[in-house]
Design an enzyme around this catalytic site. Structure first.
Site, mmCIF file in Angstrom:
data_model
loop_
_atom_site.group_PDB
_atom_site.id
_atom_site.type_symbol
_atom_site.label_atom_id
_atom_site.label_comp_id
_atom_site.label_asym_id
_atom_site.label_seq_id
_atom_site.Cartn_x
_atom_site.Cartn_y
_atom_site.Cartn_z
ATOM 1 N N CYS A 1 34.799 95.763 2.859
ATOM 2 C CA CYS A 1 35.661 96.238 3.928
ATOM 3 C C CYS A 1 36.953 96.811 3.370
ATOM 4 O O CYS A 1 37.396 97.894 3.749
ATOM 5 C CB CYS A 1 36.004 95.078 4.855
ATOM 6 S SG CYS A 1 35.316 95.234 6.480
ATOM 7 N N PRO B 1 31.783 89.022 -0.372
ATOM 8 C CA PRO B 1 31.193 90.362 -0.457
ATOM 9 C C PRO B 1 31.562 91.279 0.708
ATOM 10 O O PRO B 1 31.894 92.445 0.496
ATOM 11 C CB PRO B 1 29.690 90.075 -0.445
ATOM 12 C CG PRO B 1 29.554 88.677 -0.922
ATOM 13 C CD PRO B 1 30.775 87.958 -0.464
ATOM 14 N N LYS B 2 31.517 90.755 1.907
ATOM 15 C CA LYS B 2 31.778 91.611 3.070
ATOM 16 C C LYS B 2 33.234 92.041 3.143
ATOM 17 O O LYS B 2 33.547 93.208 3.402
ATOM 18 C CB LYS B 2 31.361 90.879 4.348
ATOM 19 C CG LYS B 2 31.400 91.742 5.579
ATOM 20 C CD LYS B 2 32.707 91.568 6.289
ATOM 21 C CE LYS B 2 32.812 92.557 7.439
ATOM 22 N NZ LYS B 2 34.120 92.423 8.093
ATOM 23 N N VAL B 3 34.149 91.097 2.937
ATOM 24 C CA VAL B 3 35.575 91.411 2.978
ATOM 25 C C VAL B 3 35.944 92.375 1.854
ATOM 26 O O VAL B 3 36.714 93.319 2.044
ATOM 27 C CB VAL B 3 36.426 90.128 2.894
ATOM 28 C CG1 VAL B 3 37.880 90.445 2.605
ATOM 29 C CG2 VAL B 3 36.320 89.347 4.188
#
Length: 292
Positions: free
Chosen positions: A225, A220-222
């Site tokens: 980003c 999710p974070k990547v």
DNA sequence: TCCCAGGATCAAG
DNA sequence: CTTGATCATGGG
């Protein structure tokens, strides 16, 4: 504009620009040709100009391309005053970051592949370390360019080159650890045509996220980003450890909230400004010690 | 020596 | 849907 704060905010999906006594330097391929440029800001936050010097081959006319490039990379057309105005009320914790961070803009990358790979490198890593890793990768596997002024630089490697590597080799050359495997795998998917980032980023936010989450090394974070910094999707709000902490503190009375819920909260509260809200909260949390 | 860094992944509860 | 262990690597 606050160029120093913007560039040093560590908010990019590409390696940080070099800093040289007051000015920043970066390399970018414009119209198929590598261009090395340095810039610094004159004036103050509200009334400013950017002084740009480019090192080019022969007499190429790069000014229009370079201007457009900087406009995108530095978010010069983002309406910061509208952003400040929209969330100016005192009941909005975000407003307390505006004074210190005024002029901070959201930097974007201009290369989808580079942004994706760097986002993968950043997972469970420090900014300093993933930048060093990226630079090592460029030196080992990127095209070498000698500029007319004699300086030598290395471009970001192509997917084809990284796809041809043994992950163990890549790992030992760049000390990127276990991230070497997904880096090579994603590169192979792009090199053999199974993954087309250009068409992926044209999808809706939800569809793009779903596709990205299927890629190795991309969570999710990547994914957020990449969408925010690489694809200029301002509704994306990457939730890292810093954002997780500061949002829990400022909006949930320090109560623990899961990361998925934190991301959902930011998107619903700030909508098309979620990326900017995340940017200001991140910078605030990291630079203002008492914030956490 | 342990803990952390712009987490992802898998197994269990 | 949440928690815990594991994954390399260098800095503090």
């Amino acid at each position: 504009m606050n160029l120093v704060e913007t560039v040093l905010s560590a908010q990019t999906s590409e390696p940080e620009w070099f800093r040289h006594n007051g000015s920043f330097t970066d390399i970018e391929v414009l119209d198929g040709t590598p261009v090395k440029y340095s810039l610094y800001q004159v004036g103050d936050t509200d009334t400013f100009a950017l002084k740009v010097k480019a090192t080019v081959f022969q007499d190429e006319k790069v000014t229009p391309s370079l201007r457009a490039h900087l406009e995108q990379v530095l978010g010069l057309t983002d309406d910061l005053e509208l952003f400040y105005h929209k969330f100016a009320n005192q009941s909005e914790p975000l407003s307390s970051t505006f004074q210190k961070l005024r002029g901070l803009r959201l930097m974007r990358g201009t290369n989808l592949y580079e942004s994706l790979i760097c986002s993968i490198l950043s997972q469970n890593n420090s900014v300093k370390l993933w930048n060093r890793t990226a630079r090592l990768m460029m030196r080992h596997y990127g095209r070498r360019v000698t500029f007319p002024d004699g300086s030598v630089s290395f471009l970001f490697p192509t997917a084809e080159v990284l796809a041809s590597l043994n992950p163990r080799t890549l790992r030992s050359k760049t000390s990127m650890g276990y991230r070497a495997k997904p880096v090579v795998e994603v590169s192979r998917m792009i090199a053999n045509g199974k993954l087309d980032l250009k068409s992926l980023v044209k999808e809706t936010y939800d569809k793009a996220i779903d596709s990205l989450l299927e890629l190795p090394g991309v969570g999710p974070k990547v994914a957020d980003c990449f969408l925010l910094y690489g694809a200029c999707r301002l509704e994306a709000a990457p939730v890292d450890v810093w954002i997780h902490r500061i949002v829990s503190r400022l909006y949930f009375g320090s109560k623990r909230v899961s990361r998925p819920k934190t991301a959902e909260f930011l998107r619903e509260r700030f909508r098309e400004w979620a990326g900017y809200a995340q940017l200001y909260l991140f910078d605030y949390a990291r630079r203002v010690n008492s914030a956490i």
